[in-house]
Design an enzyme around this catalytic site. Structure first.
Site, PDB file in Angstrom:
ATOM      1  N   SER A 208     -13.578   8.408  -7.667  1.00  0.00           N
ATOM      2  CA  SER A 208     -12.425   8.130  -6.804  1.00  0.00           C
ATOM      3  C   SER A 208     -12.100   9.362  -5.958  1.00  0.00           C
ATOM      4  CB  SER A 208     -11.241   7.677  -7.660  1.00  0.00           C
ATOM      5  OG  SER A 208     -10.217   7.125  -6.858  1.00  0.00           O
ATOM      6  N   GLU A 328     -13.837  -3.327  -7.665  1.00  0.00           N
ATOM      7  CA  GLU A 328     -12.966  -2.155  -7.546  1.00  0.00           C
ATOM      8  C   GLU A 328     -11.481  -2.498  -7.603  1.00  0.00           C
ATOM      9  OE1 GLU A 328     -13.737   1.011  -7.351  1.00  0.00           O
ATOM     10  OE2 GLU A 328     -15.835   1.095  -6.757  1.00  0.00           O
ATOM     11  N   HIS A 429     -12.468  -0.408 -10.725  1.00  0.00           N
ATOM     12  CA  HIS A 429     -12.324   1.010 -10.411  1.00  0.00           C
ATOM     13  C   HIS A 429     -11.986   1.786 -11.680  1.00  0.00           C
ATOM     14  CE1 HIS A 429     -11.609   4.138  -7.375  1.00  0.00           C
ATOM     15  NE2 HIS A 429     -10.540   4.526  -8.056  1.00  0.00           N
TER      16      HIS A 429
END
Length: 521
Positions: A208, A328, A429
């Site tokens: 990220s 995600e 994610h």
């Protein structure tokens, strides 16, 4: 915790010193650094150093480039993590004195092991290198590598751009956090051999925001030569913030502090809590969310956008892995039960700019998805479209830019799904963090079930192989070939893993017609 000076040195530094027993010298080995010796501890077959100071207290240099620490002579205890940067996140230990790093090594010897430097996520706003998910013990022990994690300045402390109205002292304020990372990587270059590492085989990897920071470093001249392999996990940075939008945000922040621009320098002395609270106002550029602070195209530290208009030539020769997860946005939007029960009438209203992050009419996107996947539900379309438009899109742009430059990256998509919540959150994610770092048993890990450790063996093995040779292939994978513009080869990380050509090709073509600007910039 800050490093604490001790008045007695261990026998590993002074063999004739009688103040410590042989057992104490074994249990608490000492390593040299250019700033001063540090004392760690043994954890199984790994020697651990937590909270090594790599930079001076940033509270004394708020909004300015970080500086090396003042040297020390006596061994400093490196038994506990150092403070995280001030933030609104859940980190319990926060301080502007936050420039600390952590090292896990199989041995303080002359071996030259690959070095894996993990840069934490949390956007540019929150997090630290101290999460149990980032513990380097297993990764170091099972792969004979040296693992490093670190803290650096975040949010306004690392990225508030004050250069246009606060004078020369704040000329580098928009990239102070990136300069911290560069200082840490210089520490690795100068010191890691004393921890059994190879300064010529340094891999930086991050998820990220960590991946985005790395993508930015790839285009930062002062970071050249400090790392030799790169892996980004759901973290890309195609464009940086422009200086005028960054100034607009800083102006809004000053307004919230009741400071006119000619008093901008006063922020150097205001309380931390007041600065953070003022940054919670709505972002004036995006129109949603709190103020975005991230790297700035300031023509000082950063002189070009990270991956626009092309891949940076400075890092073209560095082998790269680019990864994303299939689902995600289930991490951000999947917690709302309404998003799992959408109707076709509901769907257009949910596909807002805040959720899609690109300016596109939802009706056309919905029609395209229904044609591609007639068996999908409205919720399936929602999560897939938001993922493809706002998260996966940047990774594909970077992969295609590398391929176009003739230096293709290895690309993966995580499809493996944890059984948590009945699997309804998909491969979301953050799910690849414990898999890449081999920490599936750590507190906070979503990687559960009988396939979690086999999946971690596959992904962490690929990362360790990549750190060692620049090639992620290992016996647990089918042949992984780099991404080119003909086949768009992608490793599908699953149990078992498999290669696919151009997965999500219809989605790639659908969104390629819409201009992409990195969300926030």
């Amino acid at each position: 915790m800050k490093l604490r000076r001790r008045t007695v040195m261990t026998g590993l530094l002074l063999p004739t010193l009688s103040g410590f027993t042989r057992q104490q010298r074994i249990d608490h080995p000492v390593a040299p650094t250019t700033n001063g010796p540090v004392r760690g501890y043994r954890d199984g077959g790994v020697t651990v150093f937590k909270g090594i100071r790599y930079g001076a207290d940033t509270g004394q240099r708020r909004f300015q480039p970080s500086a090396p620490p003042r040297p020390w002579a006596d061994p400093a205890d490196a038994f506990a993590y150092g403070p995280a940067s001030p933030q609104t996140g859940p980190e319990l230990n926060q301080s502007e004195d936050c420039l600390f790093l952590n090292v896990w090594t199989p041995g303080l010897d002359a071996e030259r092991r690959p070095v894996m430097v993990y840069i934490h996520g949390g956007g540019y706003s929150t997090g630290s290198g101290s999460s149990p998910l980032y513990d380097g013990t297993r990764l170091a022990a099972r792969n004979d590598v040296v693992v490093v994690t670190l803290n650096h300045r975040l949010n306004l402390f690392g990225y508030a751009y004050l250069a246009r109205f606060a004078g020369p002292a704040f000329a580098d304020s928009g990239n102070a956090g990136q300069l911290d990372l560069i200082l840490a990587l210089r520490w690795v270059r100068n010191n890691i051999a004393g921890f059994g590492g190879d300064p010529s085989r340094v891999m930086v990897f991050g998820q990220s925001g960590g991946g985005a920071k790395i993508a930015t470093l790839m285009a930062t001249p002062s970071a050249a030569g400090l790392f030799h392999r790169v892996a980004t996990m759901s973290g890309q940075q195609v464009t940086a913030s422009g200086p005028m939008n960054a100034t607009r945000r800083a102006t809004a922040w000053l307004d919230a502090l009741d400071l006119p621009p000619d008093r901008a320098a006063d922020v150097a002395n205001l309380p931390v809590d007041r600065l953070l609270r003022a940054a919670e106002i709505t972002d004036p550029v995006l129109g949603y969310g709190s103020l975005y602070f991230g790297p700035v195209l300031d023509d000082r530290t950063l002189t070009r956008h990270p991956f626009y208009p092309d891949a940076p030539t400075q890092s073209a020769a560095i082998p790269m892995i680019i990864g994303n997860t299939r689902d995600e946005t289930r991490a951000f939007l999947g917690g709302d039960p309404a998003n799992h029960a959408l109707t076709w009438d509901d769907l257009p209203g949910r596909m807002t700019l805040a959720n899609m992050r690109i300016d596109v009419a939802p009706e056309g996107v919905i029609a395209a998805y229904r044609a591609m996947h007639p068996d999908w539900s409205p919720s399936d379309v929602f999560f897939a479209a938001t993922t493809a438009a706002r998260s996966w899109r940047g990774a594909i742009i970077e992969a295609e830019a590398r391929a176009a430059a003739g230096t293709p990256a290895f690309v993966y998509q995580l499809n493996w799904t944890s059984p948590i919540d009945g699997g309804r959150r998909g491969a979301m994610h953050t799910d690849d963090i414990p898999l890449a770092l081999d920490t599936v048993a750590a507190p906070g890990s979503r990687a559960q079930g009988p396939q979690a450790q086999p999946m971690a063996d596959i992904l962490s093995g690929a990362f360790a192989a990549f750190a060692r040779t620049g090639d992620p292939n290992h016996p647990g994978l089918p042949a992984w070939t780099p991404y080119d513009l003909t086949r768009r080869q992608t490793m599908i990380m699953d149990v078992p893993p498999r290669m696919e050509d151009d997965p999500r090709g219809g989605e790639r073509r659908l969104f390629a017609r819409v201009p992409y600007i990195q969300p926030g910039t």
